[in-house]
Design a protein around this motif. Structure first.
Motif, mmCIF file in Angstrom:
data_model
loop_
_atom_site.group_PDB
_atom_site.id
_atom_site.type_symbol
_atom_site.label_atom_id
_atom_site.label_comp_id
_atom_site.label_asym_id
_atom_site.label_seq_id
_atom_site.Cartn_x
_atom_site.Cartn_y
_atom_site.Cartn_z
ATOM 1 N N TYR A 23 -6.035 3.601 -3.736
ATOM 2 C CA TYR A 23 -4.961 3.227 -2.461
ATOM 3 C C TYR A 23 -4.000 1.957 -2.484
ATOM 4 C CZ TYR A 23 -2.345 2.449 2.159
ATOM 5 O OH TYR A 23 -1.567 2.625 2.954
ATOM 6 N N CYS A 24 -3.513 1.308 -2.519
ATOM 7 C CA CYS A 24 -2.475 1.030 -2.711
ATOM 8 C C CYS A 24 -1.918 -0.142 -1.523
ATOM 9 C CB CYS A 24 -1.281 0.714 -3.480
ATOM 10 S SG CYS A 24 -0.444 -1.119 -4.009
ATOM 11 N N GLU A 25 -2.221 -1.099 -0.860
ATOM 12 C CA GLU A 25 -1.728 -1.771 -0.168
ATOM 13 C C GLU A 25 -0.432 -2.024 0.342
ATOM 14 O OE1 GLU A 25 -4.067 -4.744 2.547
ATOM 15 O OE2 GLU A 25 -5.529 -3.449 1.522
ATOM 16 N N LYS A 26 0.214 -2.256 -1.159
ATOM 17 C CA LYS A 26 1.956 -2.639 -1.431
ATOM 18 C C LYS A 26 2.336 -1.663 -1.243
ATOM 19 C CE LYS A 26 1.926 -7.191 -3.415
ATOM 20 N NZ LYS A 26 2.370 -7.773 -4.213
ATOM 21 N N CYS A 27 2.120 -1.065 -1.772
ATOM 22 C CA CYS A 27 3.045 0.696 -2.040
ATOM 23 C C CYS A 27 2.461 1.556 -0.760
ATOM 24 C CB CYS A 27 2.183 1.246 -3.833
ATOM 25 S SG CYS A 27 2.722 0.189 -4.650
ATOM 26 N N ARG A 28 1.635 1.006 0.083
ATOM 27 C CA ARG A 28 1.209 2.013 1.395
ATOM 28 C C ARG A 28 0.973 3.470 0.257
ATOM 29 N NH1 ARG A 28 4.248 -0.045 6.335
ATOM 30 N NH2 ARG A 28 3.640 -2.525 5.417
ATOM 31 N N THR A 31 -1.755 4.977 -5.714
ATOM 32 C CA THR A 31 -0.929 5.525 -6.858
ATOM 33 C C THR A 31 -2.273 4.960 -8.275
ATOM 34 O OG1 THR A 31 -1.276 2.528 -6.246
ATOM 35 C CG2 THR A 31 0.769 3.520 -5.902
ATOM 36 N N CYS A 51 -2.594 -1.400 -10.000
ATOM 37 C CA CYS A 51 -1.819 -0.258 -9.140
ATOM 38 C C CYS A 51 -0.807 -0.748 -11.083
ATOM 39 C CB CYS A 51 -0.806 -0.943 -8.444
ATOM 40 S SG CYS A 51 0.162 0.135 -7.623
ATOM 41 N N GLU A 53 2.029 1.139 -10.336
ATOM 42 C CA GLU A 53 3.809 0.529 -9.475
ATOM 43 C C GLU A 53 4.357 -0.603 -9.600
ATOM 44 O OE1 GLU A 53 5.478 3.394 -8.491
ATOM 45 O OE2 GLU A 53 3.912 4.416 -10.062
ATOM 46 N N CYS A 54 3.067 -1.365 -9.343
ATOM 47 C CA CYS A 54 3.530 -2.737 -8.368
ATOM 48 C C CYS A 54 2.847 -3.997 -9.123
ATOM 49 C CB CYS A 54 3.277 -3.080 -7.053
ATOM 50 S SG CYS A 54 1.907 -3.267 -6.617
ATOM 51 N N SER A 56 -0.627 -5.393 -8.931
ATOM 52 C CA SER A 56 -1.512 -5.642 -7.543
ATOM 53 C C SER A 56 -2.916 -5.114 -7.314
ATOM 54 C CB SER A 56 -1.655 -5.760 -6.031
ATOM 55 O OG SER A 56 -1.175 -4.418 -5.409
ATOM 56 N N VAL A 58 -5.684 -3.660 -7.224
ATOM 57 C CA VAL A 58 -6.557 -2.516 -5.660
ATOM 58 C C VAL A 58 -7.670 -2.368 -5.728
ATOM 59 C CG1 VAL A 58 -4.675 -1.572 -5.505
ATOM 60 C CG2 VAL A 58 -5.665 -0.380 -7.538
#
Ligand SMILES: [Zn+2]
Length: 87
Positions: A23-28, A31, A51, A53-54, A56, A58
């Protein structure tokens, strides 16, 4: 193909093997992650999960030397020398 079995039991089996999504907090969202070797210590290695995607962080994972090499004798627990015989 590997999706036909759902259940927490199977997931925990793979937990210390590899994490493919977190779970990525940025992408919510959960990922896909990639594992990056962050730090190498004498007794363990620390991996960072990024992550895809972004980018960061995780999560982190520690792999102790004992996990990697189960045959290695534990320090401080070798009172007796165990004779090793190959035959
Ligand atoms: Zn993300």
């Amino acid at each position: 193909m590997s999706q036909y079995q759902h259940g927490p039991q199977q997931q925990s089996q793979f937990e210390n093997f590899t994490a493919s999504t977190l779970y990525c907090e940025k992408c919510r969202a959960a990922t896909p992650v990639r594992e990056k070797l962050l730090l190498v210590l004498p007794d363990r290695e620390i991996f960072d999960y990024l992550c895809t995607e972004c980018g960061s962080s995780v999560g982190k994972r520690e792999v102790t030397a004992g996990e990697k090499m189960k045959a290695e004798p534990m320090p401080g627990r070798t009172r007796q020398r165990i004779p090793i015989r190959l035959r």
